[in-house]
Write a protein that holds these residues in place. Structure first.
Motif, PDB file in Angstrom:
ATOM      1  N   PHE A 168       2.626  -5.008   3.303  1.00  0.00           N
ATOM      2  CA  PHE A 168       3.814  -5.794   3.651  1.00  0.00           C
ATOM      3  C   PHE A 168       4.340  -6.556   2.433  1.00  0.00           C
ATOM      4  O   PHE A 168       5.542  -6.549   2.158  1.00  0.00           O
ATOM      5  N   LEU A 169       3.437  -7.220   1.691  1.00  0.00           N
ATOM      6  CA  LEU A 169       3.852  -7.982   0.505  1.00  0.00           C
ATOM      7  C   LEU A 169       4.463  -7.074  -0.560  1.00  0.00           C
ATOM      8  O   LEU A 169       5.439  -7.443  -1.212  1.00  0.00           O
ATOM      9  N   GLU A 170       3.903  -5.888  -0.727  1.00  0.00           N
ATOM     10  CA  GLU A 170       4.447  -4.932  -1.698  1.00  0.00           C
ATOM     11  C   GLU A 170       5.848  -4.489  -1.274  1.00  0.00           C
ATOM     12  O   GLU A 170       6.761  -4.398  -2.099  1.00  0.00           O
ATOM     13  N   LYS A 171       6.030  -4.242   0.018  1.00  0.00           N
ATOM     14  CA  LYS A 171       7.352  -3.859   0.538  1.00  0.00           C
ATOM     15  C   LYS A 171       8.361  -4.993   0.309  1.00  0.00           C
ATOM     16  O   LYS A 171       9.491  -4.750  -0.123  1.00  0.00           O
ATOM     17  N   ARG A 173       8.146  -7.316  -2.024  1.00  0.00           N
ATOM     18  CA  ARG A 173       8.374  -7.432  -3.469  1.00  0.00           C
ATOM     19  C   ARG A 173       9.403  -6.395  -3.929  1.00  0.00           C
ATOM     20  O   ARG A 173      10.310  -6.709  -4.693  1.00  0.00           O
ATOM     21  N   ARG A 174       9.277  -5.170  -3.417  1.00  0.00           N
ATOM     22  CA  ARG A 174      10.247  -4.129  -3.772  1.00  0.00           C
ATOM     23  C   ARG A 174      11.643  -4.495  -3.281  1.00  0.00           C
ATOM     24  O   ARG A 174      12.620  -4.306  -3.982  1.00  0.00           O
ATOM     25  N   LYS A 175      11.703  -5.017  -2.045  1.00  0.00           N
ATOM     26  CA  LYS A 175      12.986  -5.406  -1.471  1.00  0.00           C
ATOM     27  C   LYS A 175      13.618  -6.531  -2.305  1.00  0.00           C
ATOM     28  O   LYS A 175      14.814  -6.497  -2.578  1.00  0.00           O
ATOM     29  N   ASP A 176      12.810  -7.510  -2.721  1.00  0.00           N
ATOM     30  CA  ASP A 176      13.309  -8.602  -3.545  1.00  0.00           C
ATOM     31  C   ASP A 176      13.795  -8.131  -4.910  1.00  0.00           C
ATOM     32  O   ASP A 176      14.795  -8.600  -5.423  1.00  0.00           O
TER      33      ASP A 176
END
Length: 180
Positions: A168-171, A173-176
């Motif tokens: 979730f955090l990686e997703k 981070r990519r979105k940000d």
């Protein structure tokens, strides 16, 4: 979310010793906030008097160290909030109050470990007769904490939860990074 201060640019732009006005500019704070930081002892300074003018002389690297500490705190808080929101959504169908056995199954720690956490105040619970009743929000608060995320438990359930959190955090981070 607040933008990070580029420390390399700060080093190039400001002299080795700065005044409180320059510190305000470096940190993006008000005069009062900078004054409170100085007077609280959070940063070393030298008090200077030049005729009728009184000012503080502060080492630039001390201000940079303070900036880095503040940025780490902000990023840690934002991370905790994201994890908390993720877990709240994940467990929205779970009852609001859990028994010890149910709570230990959800977070992947033993009943004994959970009782120790309740005993030392890490997780708040209500004891009725011999049974602990744990609010779901308390369990989620614990699961979003650094102590849960970095504990050495080898439970498959805990590993699965942490893998889901990291994904979730990686997703996020990519979105940000796409949004910037």
């Amino acid at each position: 979310m607040k933008k990070y201060i580029d420390v390399a640019k700060v080093r190039m732009k400001f002299p080795e010793y700065v005044t409180e006005k320059q510190m305000m500019e470096m940190m993006g704070l008000s005069k009062r906030s900078v004054y409170l930081i100085i007077k609280s002892g959070a940063i070393e300074y030298e008090s200077c008097i030049d005729g009728k003018l009184h000012y503080y002389r502060i080492h630039r690297e001390d201000v940079i160290r303070l900036i880095e500490m503040r940025q780490k705190t902000i990023s840690d808080s934002a991370r905790y909030i994201k994890i908390h929101q993720f877990l709240t959504g994940k467990y929205q169908t779970v009852r609001d109050v859990l028994l010890t056995q149910e709570a230990s199954c959800i977070c992947g720690i033993s009943v004994m470990q959970l009782q120790r956490l309740i005993g030392d105040g890490t997780i708040k619970a209500v004891q009725i007769k011999q049974i602990y009743h744990i609010p779901k929000r308390e369990l989620i608060r614990y699961m979003a904490s650094e102590s849960y995320l970095t504990s050495r438990s080898d439970s498959p359930t805990r590993k699965k939860v942490i893998t889901e959190i990291n994904a979730f955090l990686e997703k996020e981070r990519r979105k940000d990074s796409i949004d910037e």
